[in-house]
Scaffold this motif. Structure first.
Motif, mmCIF file in Angstrom:
data_model
loop_
_atom_site.group_PDB
_atom_site.id
_atom_site.type_symbol
_atom_site.label_atom_id
_atom_site.label_comp_id
_atom_site.label_asym_id
_atom_site.label_seq_id
_atom_site.Cartn_x
_atom_site.Cartn_y
_atom_site.Cartn_z
ATOM 1 N N LYS A 92 0.838 -1.191 0.000
ATOM 2 C CA LYS A 92 0.000 0.000 0.000
ATOM 3 C C LYS A 92 0.879 1.250 0.000
ATOM 4 N N THR A 93 0.523 2.230 -0.815
ATOM 5 C CA THR A 93 1.296 3.469 -0.852
ATOM 6 C C THR A 93 0.428 4.655 -0.477
ATOM 7 N N LEU A 94 1.064 5.613 0.149
ATOM 8 C CA LEU A 94 0.444 6.898 0.450
ATOM 9 C C LEU A 94 1.456 7.968 0.068
ATOM 10 N N THR B 22 -7.894 6.292 6.273
ATOM 11 C CA THR B 22 -6.932 5.476 5.531
ATOM 12 C C THR B 22 -6.853 4.042 6.047
ATOM 13 N N PRO C 40 -7.405 0.345 2.619
ATOM 14 C CA PRO C 40 -6.512 0.776 1.531
ATOM 15 C C PRO C 40 -7.282 1.186 0.292
ATOM 16 N N GLY D 14 -3.770 3.855 -4.066
ATOM 17 C CA GLY D 14 -3.043 4.608 -3.064
ATOM 18 C C GLY D 14 -3.667 5.964 -2.783
ATOM 19 N N HIS D 15 -3.345 6.514 -1.656
ATOM 20 C CA HIS D 15 -3.838 7.833 -1.280
ATOM 21 C C HIS D 15 -2.806 8.895 -1.629
ATOM 22 N N TRP E 146 0.416 6.014 9.802
ATOM 23 C CA TRP E 146 0.357 5.440 8.456
ATOM 24 C C TRP E 146 1.334 4.280 8.312
ATOM 25 N N TYR F 209 1.426 1.335 5.339
ATOM 26 C CA TYR F 209 1.657 2.131 4.128
ATOM 27 C C TYR F 209 3.144 2.375 3.918
ATOM 28 N N LYS F 210 3.536 2.370 2.653
ATOM 29 C CA LYS F 210 4.823 2.895 2.251
ATOM 30 C C LYS F 210 4.607 4.347 1.877
ATOM 31 N N GLN G 108 4.479 7.032 -6.908
ATOM 32 C CA GLN G 108 3.133 6.492 -7.086
ATOM 33 C C GLN G 108 2.726 6.504 -8.560
#
Length: 304
Positions: free
Chosen positions: A2-4, A224, A227, A231-232, A256, A261-262, A269
């Motif tokens: 998961k990315t933010l 958040t 997921p 990504g957010h 986070w 999250y990464k 992203q």
């Protein structure tokens, strides 16, 4: 994973000098990536005084302590005090952010001028403002810009088209739910892919529904907890999270990471996406809770 993505808007000279170094330090401590978007011309923050007549502006000011966050001197730039040239004065600091491993891009030339006028201006006015920012960015960094994030989430159709002309890879100019390709009224692709901000900002939340600097992170972390497929994107400000709200941001980063999250730049992203598969959407001007005035919002998907 998961990315933010963390997108940092730097609006003022004070935010550049004081907020940016503190953000770099805390991001390094959390091993987080981020994209810094710089205001590259004069700081004319004081000219925002005319927004007092905009519906909802006074209530937002009373909630978010504008004087405390920005400082009296900054609020006089462009009126009683001359506006300092941020890009010229702080070129070494801007380059250091890049050298520390963070993505850098354009926020604007003159923040107040862009935010207050671009939505109603023509292509010639828009080109002149963007050219100044592109020229200064290239002078400071020695390379052309690859991304842009509009001041105040304010854009016009010419600005989208110019982003492609100026060679940007992608941009993050509005608010929405997922990455998309903007299109014009005829359904033709317009500009470059957009990674809209998907989460509310601290100044939109603090002061509403019992949210304070001490607990607002809990509200954002609840948003958040589940997921997002793509990504957010969270927009923060050097003048807020980089200064008085640094402790709040620290709690957000820790939260986070605990959620798995990464924390990345918007460039990272974007690199994980296939632009050919992005939904094609119109951009609409509309309102969102906690913010006065209208801003660029991702519209419904347009069929091919």
């Amino acid at each position: 994973m998961k990315t933010l993505a963390l997108k940092i808007d730097v609006d003022t000279w004070r935010g550049t000098r004081e907020g940016v170094p503190q953000l770099v330090e805390i991001l390094k401590r959390h091993q987080a990536g981020a994209t810094f978007l710089f205001s590259l011309g004069p700081d004319h923050t004081g000219r925002a005084i005319k927004r007092v007549f905009r519906p909802g502006f006074l209530s937002k000011v009373s909630r978010t302590s504008v004087v405390e966050h920005y400082g009296i001197r900054t609020l006089l730039y462009g009126t009683l005090l001359p506006g300092p040239d941020i890009g010229r004065r702080e070129a070494a600091l801007l380059r250091q952010v890049r050298d520390d491993g963070f993505e850098v891009g354009i926020h604007c030339w003159d923040h107040i001028k862009w935010q207050d006028y671009v939505a109603g201006k023509d292509a010639a006015w828009t080109r002149a403002e963007m050219q100044k920012a592109v020229k200064r960015f290239t002078e400071v960094f020695g390379t052309p810009p690859r991304t842009h994030g509009a001041a105040g989430w304010q854009m016009n159709e010419a600005a989208y088209a110019l982003q492609k002309e100026f060679g940007l890879d992608y941009a993050s100019d509005g608010r929405g739910d997922c990455p998309f390709q903007p299109v014009d009224a005829q359904g033709h692709d317009l500009g470059v892919p957009q990674l809209p901000s998907t989460l509310p900002t601290l100044d939109e939340l603090i002061g509403l529904d019992g949210l304070t600097a001490d607990n607002v992170h809990e509200h954002l972390l609840a948003l958040t907890a589940a997921p997002s497929e793509h990504g957010h994107v969270y927009t923060l400000h050097a003048e807020l999270e980089g200064m008085k709200l640094l402790a709040t941001f620290d709690r957000l980063l820790a939260g986070w990471k605990a959620q798995g999250y990464k924390l990345v730049s918007t460039a990272e992203q974007f690199a994980a996406l296939d632009p050919a598969t992005l939904p094609r959407c119109r951009v609409l001007m509309g309102e969102i809770p906690g913010r006065s005035g209208t801003l660029a919002l991702q519209g419904a998907t347009i069929s091919a």
